[in-house]
Design a protein around this motif. Structure first.
Motif, PDB file in Angstrom:
ATOM      1  N   PHE A 170      20.893  52.096 -37.360  1.00 45.66           N
ATOM      2  CA  PHE A 170      21.857  51.123 -37.372  1.00 45.66           C
ATOM      3  C   PHE A 170      22.652  51.129 -36.114  1.00 45.66           C
ATOM      4  O   PHE A 170      22.869  50.182 -35.385  1.00 45.66           O
ATOM      5  N   ARG A 171      22.543  52.344 -35.534  1.00 38.33           N
ATOM      6  CA  ARG A 171      23.312  52.694 -34.354  1.00 38.33           C
ATOM      7  C   ARG A 171      22.494  52.309 -32.965  1.00 38.33           C
ATOM      8  O   ARG A 171      22.906  52.332 -31.909  1.00 38.33           O
ATOM      9  N   ASN A 172      21.139  52.286 -33.425  1.00 35.75           N
ATOM     10  CA  ASN A 172      20.196  52.072 -32.334  1.00 35.75           C
ATOM     11  C   ASN A 172      19.860  50.574 -32.194  1.00 35.75           C
ATOM     12  O   ASN A 172      18.978  50.161 -31.251  1.00 35.75           O
ATOM     13  N   LEU A 173      20.487  49.728 -32.987  1.00 34.69           N
ATOM     14  CA  LEU A 173      20.278  48.245 -32.739  1.00 34.69           C
ATOM     15  C   LEU A 173      20.676  47.910 -31.113  1.00 34.69           C
ATOM     16  O   LEU A 173      19.775  46.779 -31.071  1.00 34.69           O
ATOM     17  N   PRO A 174      21.559  48.147 -30.591  1.00 34.35           N
ATOM     18  CA  PRO A 174      21.562  47.614 -29.232  1.00 34.35           C
ATOM     19  C   PRO A 174      20.459  47.732 -28.242  1.00 34.35           C
ATOM     20  O   PRO A 174      20.341  47.090 -27.301  1.00 34.35           O
ATOM     21  N   PHE A 175      19.454  48.395 -28.669  1.00 34.48           N
ATOM     22  CA  PHE A 175      18.057  48.577 -27.838  1.00 34.48           C
ATOM     23  C   PHE A 175      17.555  47.099 -27.941  1.00 34.48           C
ATOM     24  O   PHE A 175      17.123  46.699 -26.840  1.00 34.48           O
ATOM     25  N   PHE A 176      17.675  46.373 -28.933  1.00 33.63           N
ATOM     26  CA  PHE A 176      17.068  45.054 -29.146  1.00 33.63           C
ATOM     27  C   PHE A 176      17.855  44.315 -28.089  1.00 33.63           C
ATOM     28  O   PHE A 176      17.364  43.407 -27.312  1.00 33.63           O
ATOM     29  N   THR A 177      19.241  44.250 -28.299  1.00 37.71           N
ATOM     30  CA  THR A 177      19.998  43.137 -27.554  1.00 37.71           C
ATOM     31  C   THR A 177      20.143  43.466 -26.404  1.00 37.71           C
ATOM     32  O   THR A 177      20.298  42.338 -25.310  1.00 37.71           O
ATOM     33  N   HIS A 178      20.072  44.719 -25.871  1.00 34.50           N
ATOM     34  CA  HIS A 178      20.351  45.189 -24.396  1.00 34.50           C
ATOM     35  C   HIS A 178      19.154  45.337 -23.563  1.00 34.50           C
ATOM     36  O   HIS A 178      18.974  44.817 -22.487  1.00 34.50           O
ATOM     37  N   VAL A 179      18.344  45.986 -24.190  1.00 38.72           N
ATOM     38  CA  VAL A 179      17.058  46.718 -23.314  1.00 38.72           C
ATOM     39  C   VAL A 179      16.002  45.716 -23.298  1.00 38.72           C
ATOM     40  O   VAL A 179      15.175  45.735 -22.204  1.00 38.72           O
ATOM     41  N   ALA A 180      15.692  45.016 -24.358  1.00 36.83           N
ATOM     42  CA  ALA A 180      14.548  44.218 -24.398  1.00 36.83           C
ATOM     43  C   ALA A 180      14.741  43.053 -23.582  1.00 36.83           C
ATOM     44  O   ALA A 180      13.521  42.249 -23.066  1.00 36.83           O
ATOM     45  N   VAL A 181      15.816  42.582 -23.120  1.00 34.08           N
ATOM     46  CA  VAL A 181      16.001  41.242 -22.363  1.00 34.08           C
ATOM     47  C   VAL A 181      15.346  41.539 -20.829  1.00 34.08           C
ATOM     48  O   VAL A 181      15.588  42.662 -20.118  1.00 34.08           O
ATOM     49  N   GLY A 182      14.562  40.741 -20.386  1.00 32.86           N
ATOM     50  CA  GLY A 182      13.976  40.654 -19.029  1.00 32.86           C
ATOM     51  C   GLY A 182      12.412  41.275 -18.981  1.00 32.86           C
ATOM     52  O   GLY A 182      11.947  41.215 -18.043  1.00 32.86           O
ATOM     53  N   ILE A 225      11.463  37.620 -22.277  1.00 27.71           N
ATOM     54  CA  ILE A 225      12.445  37.418 -22.858  1.00 27.71           C
ATOM     55  C   ILE A 225      13.835  37.163 -22.381  1.00 27.71           C
ATOM     56  O   ILE A 225      14.243  37.935 -21.424  1.00 27.71           O
ATOM     57  N   VAL A 226      14.604  36.178 -23.093  1.00 28.70           N
ATOM     58  CA  VAL A 226      15.925  35.924 -22.437  1.00 28.70           C
ATOM     59  C   VAL A 226      16.908  36.522 -23.408  1.00 28.70           C
ATOM     60  O   VAL A 226      17.892  37.017 -22.970  1.00 28.70           O
ATOM     61  N   LYS A 227      16.680  36.608 -24.646  1.00 30.18           N
ATOM     62  CA  LYS A 227      17.509  37.033 -25.590  1.00 30.18           C
ATOM     63  C   LYS A 227      16.952  37.433 -26.827  1.00 30.18           C
ATOM     64  O   LYS A 227      15.990  36.596 -27.339  1.00 30.18           O
ATOM     65  N   VAL A 228      17.806  38.532 -27.626  1.00 26.58           N
ATOM     66  CA  VAL A 228      16.971  39.032 -28.657  1.00 26.58           C
ATOM     67  C   VAL A 228      18.136  38.930 -29.793  1.00 26.58           C
ATOM     68  O   VAL A 228      19.227  39.837 -29.282  1.00 26.58           O
ATOM     69  N   ASP A 229      17.920  38.566 -30.796  1.00 29.19           N
ATOM     70  CA  ASP A 229      18.944  38.340 -32.025  1.00 29.19           C
ATOM     71  C   ASP A 229      18.390  39.240 -33.043  1.00 29.19           C
ATOM     72  O   ASP A 229      17.772  38.817 -33.825  1.00 29.19           O
ATOM     73  N   ARG A 264       8.449  41.157 -20.766  1.00 28.89           N
ATOM     74  CA  ARG A 264       7.675  40.280 -21.097  1.00 28.89           C
ATOM     75  C   ARG A 264       7.426  40.590 -22.610  1.00 28.89           C
ATOM     76  O   ARG A 264       7.814  41.613 -23.113  1.00 28.89           O
ATOM     77  N   LEU A 265       7.150  39.634 -23.354  1.00 23.85           N
ATOM     78  CA  LEU A 265       6.846  39.579 -24.704  1.00 23.85           C
ATOM     79  C   LEU A 265       5.919  40.777 -25.519  1.00 23.85           C
ATOM     80  O   LEU A 265       6.015  41.365 -26.326  1.00 23.85           O
ATOM     81  N   ALA A 266       4.860  41.072 -24.455  1.00 21.70           N
ATOM     82  CA  ALA A 266       3.926  42.019 -24.739  1.00 21.70           C
ATOM     83  C   ALA A 266       4.495  43.461 -24.846  1.00 21.70           C
ATOM     84  O   ALA A 266       4.023  44.352 -25.304  1.00 21.70           O
ATOM     85  N   ASP A 267       5.681  43.396 -24.110  1.00 25.60           N
ATOM     86  CA  ASP A 267       6.407  44.960 -24.080  1.00 25.60           C
ATOM     87  C   ASP A 267       7.193  45.236 -25.043  1.00 25.60           C
ATOM     88  O   ASP A 267       7.850  46.259 -25.710  1.00 25.60           O
ATOM     89  N   LEU A 268       7.419  44.137 -25.964  1.00 28.64           N
ATOM     90  CA  LEU A 268       8.554  44.277 -27.188  1.00 28.64           C
ATOM     91  C   LEU A 268       7.967  45.161 -28.124  1.00 28.64           C
ATOM     92  O   LEU A 268       8.953  46.031 -28.435  1.00 28.64           O
ATOM     93  N   PRO A 269       6.544  45.386 -28.405  1.00 25.33           N
ATOM     94  CA  PRO A 269       6.221  46.493 -29.508  1.00 25.33           C
ATOM     95  C   PRO A 269       6.228  47.846 -28.857  1.00 25.33           C
ATOM     96  O   PRO A 269       6.549  48.686 -29.552  1.00 25.33           O
ATOM     97  N   ALA A 270       6.261  48.114 -27.616  1.00 23.88           N
ATOM     98  CA  ALA A 270       6.448  49.145 -26.900  1.00 23.88           C
ATOM     99  C   ALA A 270       7.823  49.637 -26.971  1.00 23.88           C
ATOM    100  O   ALA A 270       8.146  50.806 -27.454  1.00 23.88           O
ATOM    101  N   ILE A 271       8.840  48.844 -27.004  1.00 23.94           N
ATOM    102  CA  ILE A 271      10.166  49.133 -26.979  1.00 23.94           C
ATOM    103  C   ILE A 271      10.633  49.410 -28.398  1.00 23.94           C
ATOM    104  O   ILE A 271      11.018  50.364 -28.702  1.00 23.94           O
ATOM    105  N   TYR A 272      10.291  48.666 -29.360  1.00 29.68           N
ATOM    106  CA  TYR A 272      10.411  48.755 -30.584  1.00 29.68           C
ATOM    107  C   TYR A 272       9.850  49.898 -31.187  1.00 29.68           C
ATOM    108  O   TYR A 272      10.503  50.977 -31.835  1.00 29.68           O
ATOM    109  N   GLY A 273       8.646  50.227 -30.875  1.00 26.55           N
ATOM    110  CA  GLY A 273       8.032  51.663 -31.618  1.00 26.55           C
ATOM    111  C   GLY A 273       8.644  52.883 -31.016  1.00 26.55           C
ATOM    112  O   GLY A 273       8.957  53.823 -31.619  1.00 26.55           O
TER     113      GLY A 273
END
Lengths: 170, 403
Positions: free
Chosen positions: B369-381, B47-51, B383-392
């Motif tokens: 709403f205040r937890n949104l920076p998790f997507f923009t900052h934490v998910a970067v770097g 993951i390079v960037k998440v919007d 693998r895509l397969a880790d995104l559900p784990a971060i989201y959940g």
């Protein structure tokens, strides 16, 4: 630390009511806003809770609510940093899509504080689309929640009218 | 976690039509993302960037509340935060009470805390269940949602409703604790303590779960502070901050509880901290049931407004019928803020009154709403397969973020 003394050094207009936990610092000149924010940050207010506008007939007040995670004695305090900007007069403009003159309400401009507090980024985007406040220097000032047909509608201003509003309400 | 970590400045300069990167749209038609869309830029599967594109379930709660009588905002804010409605209700009422200058009696304060803690358990179970299904374990999803039921039944006994309670009104609460509630609550708490051991066996200490969550989605302490994330996600990163401790409301001043804090700030810590908070909530509910004082459940100013029939109902059934003057409530001019620690984090209210029958400005910010920076900052770097784990793991709830 004597908070009242520290805050009055930042701005003359400080309201403190400890019983109601009301702390407010008002800055008169928008150009002094970034300096005030940097001073507050060096005091220990390290994150933004909310950014919002309040619409008055002649002006828009922009309020940053900030608080602290890192300084123990500031954790109980929720401080408002406020600045008021005069609204430009609404003017009529020709809209080629509607083929008619429509009333345009120009946005107001304040400096963005994202460079000081990155936590305000999404909040400032929301205040921008809801009130028409352009945060100058925001790295990514786009619409966040509203669909495209609300372009420049500024729905939380008091004079907001929308074509479909009557249908929705009735 | 990948060796190759992109910095955000580099990612921000990419164009959506850039050929080098794959742009993946996750959502908005609920493929497990909830009613939101994540636009993900991928290099291979890194993951390079998440919007995060939110707003698909924006229900204009601020706009609606500014055009209604004060008390009618309670059902509106409740329906935004369905898994923990009592906190939305409570924080709004606290702000209105500050404007009105009334203080509820001690028994009402305890009942508020009791309802809030039961609701926090249901909210955390909801979060754990959703996290389970994101990682592919439908067992823990079924378990968590099944174990919410006894607590929802408790709330039904206390308030008369399962999800949308409208229990808290300015000046107090609407129902007193019914007969037999304490015994029933004790049974449910013992059941939950037994079940927590089962959860540890099948879920928390499961090597598959640990492999997918440890060192995934790490939010460092300094980042958590500067990005302003809230709630259990903040405490999982090692910041000791809880609104119940630092800005006390309801009965939390009198209660003895700990604030669990973790060190690593990864997805596994965010799971552990929810389990720990359930234990603390159980401890608090026991204290409340033991220490709850006798007395009125509504402030004298409101009680005096009741007519003789309503007073009779109040004495016989310990139930506050809605006084008609509530609809004509006109708080004095001024502004008030309130903060409450909900299951997912901190709710903030800013309300401005001009003495009119509608609020002049009604602003609230929800934890998701205040937890949104998790997507923009934490998910970067990752693998895509880790995104559900971060989201959940951050327990994100789209309708709550969109308001």
């Amino acid at each position: 630390m004597n908070l009242k003394e520290e805050l009055s050094r930042i701005s003359q207009a400080v309201e403190i009511d400890e019983k109601k936990s009301h702390y407010k610092v008002s800055v008169e000149d928008p150009s002094k806003l970034i300096k005030a924010a940097q001073d507050l940050k060096s005091l220990g207010f390290d994150h933004v809770v909310s950014v919002t506008g309040v619409d008055y007939p002649d002006k828009i007040e922009v309020i940053w609510h900030v608080s602290s995670y890192s300084v123990e004695e500031l954790k109980s305090i929720n401080l408002a940093l406020s600045v008021s900007v005069k609204k430009p007069e609404p003017r009529k403009e020709y809209d080629p899509n509607k083929r008619a003159l429509v009333l345009k309400r120009p946005p107001v401009r304040v400096p963005s504080l994202v460079s000081v507090w990155p936590s305000g980024a999404f909040n400032e985007r929301e205040a921008f689309e809801m009130f028409g406040i352009i945060f100058e220097g925001h790295p990514d000032l786009r619409y966040l929640m509203l669909p495209e047909d609300f372009y420049e509608a500024w729905p939380l201003r008091k004079d907001f009218q929308h074509e479909k509003m009557k249908v929705f309400l009735e | 976690m990948s060796e190759k970590v992109y910095n955000l400045e580099e990612a921000a300069t990419l164009s959506p039509s850039g050929e080098k990167y794959i742009v993946l749209q996750i959502g908005p038609s609920h493929p497990g993302s909830g009613h939101m869309r994540l636009v993900v830029w991928l290099d291979g599967d890194i993951i390079v960037k998440v919007d995060p594109d939110i707003g698909f379930v924006h229900r204009t709660s601020e706009w609606l509340s500014e055009r209604r009588e004060w008390i009618k905002a309670v059902p509106i804010v409740e329906r935004i935060m369905l898994p923990d409605t009592i906190h939305a209700n409570l924080s709004y009422v606290l702000a209105v009470e500050k404007l009105l200058g009334i203080e509820p009696p001690p028994r009402a304060q305890y009942l508020r805390s009791l309802a809030a803690e039961i609701n926090r358990i249901t909210s955390h179970l909801y979060g754990i269940g959703i996290f389970g299904i994101f990682l592919g374990s439908s067992t823990v999803y079924m378990w968590a949602f099944g174990d919410r039921e006894p607590f929802l039944d408790l709330m039904e006994m206390l308030t008369g409703a399962r999800i949308t309670y409208s229990y808290i009104i300015p000046g107090g609460v609407r129902w007193d604790m019914p007969n037999g509630f304490k015994e029933r609550a004790e049974t449910v708490l013992q059941y939950m303590e037994r079940r927590l051991k089962d959860y540890e066996d099948i879920w928390v200490k499961n090597p598959v779960v640990q492999a997918r969550t440890i060192n995934v989605g790490v939010m460092k302490r300094e980042d958590a502070i500067s990005l302003g994330v809230v709630g259990p996600n903040l405490r999982a990163s090692g910041v000791y901050y809880d609104t119940r401790k630092h800005k006390p409301y309801a009965a939390y001043k009198d209660l003895d509880f700990e604030v669990p804090v973790m060190k690593n700030g990864d997805a596994y810590d965010r799971l552990l901290i929810r389990v720990e908070e359930i234990k603390q909530s159980i401890r608090m509910i026991r204290q409340i049931l033991k220490d709850i004082p006798e007395g009125k459940i509504i402030a004298d100013n409101i009680y005096n407004q009741l007519n003789p029939v309503m007073k009779k109902v109040y004495e016989e059934k310990r139930r506050v019928m809605f006084p008609a003057y509530m609809i004509h409530l006109r708080p004095p001019p001024g502004e008030a803020t309130s903060m409450v620690e909900a299951g997912r984090g901190e709710i903030f209210f800013y309300i401005k009154s001009t003495g009119d029958k509608y609020p002049y400005r009604f602003r609230w910010v929800t934890p998701s709403f205040r937890n949104l920076p998790f997507f923009t900052h934490v998910a970067v770097g990752h693998r895509l397969a880790d995104l559900p784990a971060i989201y959940g793991s951050i327990d994100y709830f789209p309708p709550e973020a969109d308001r």
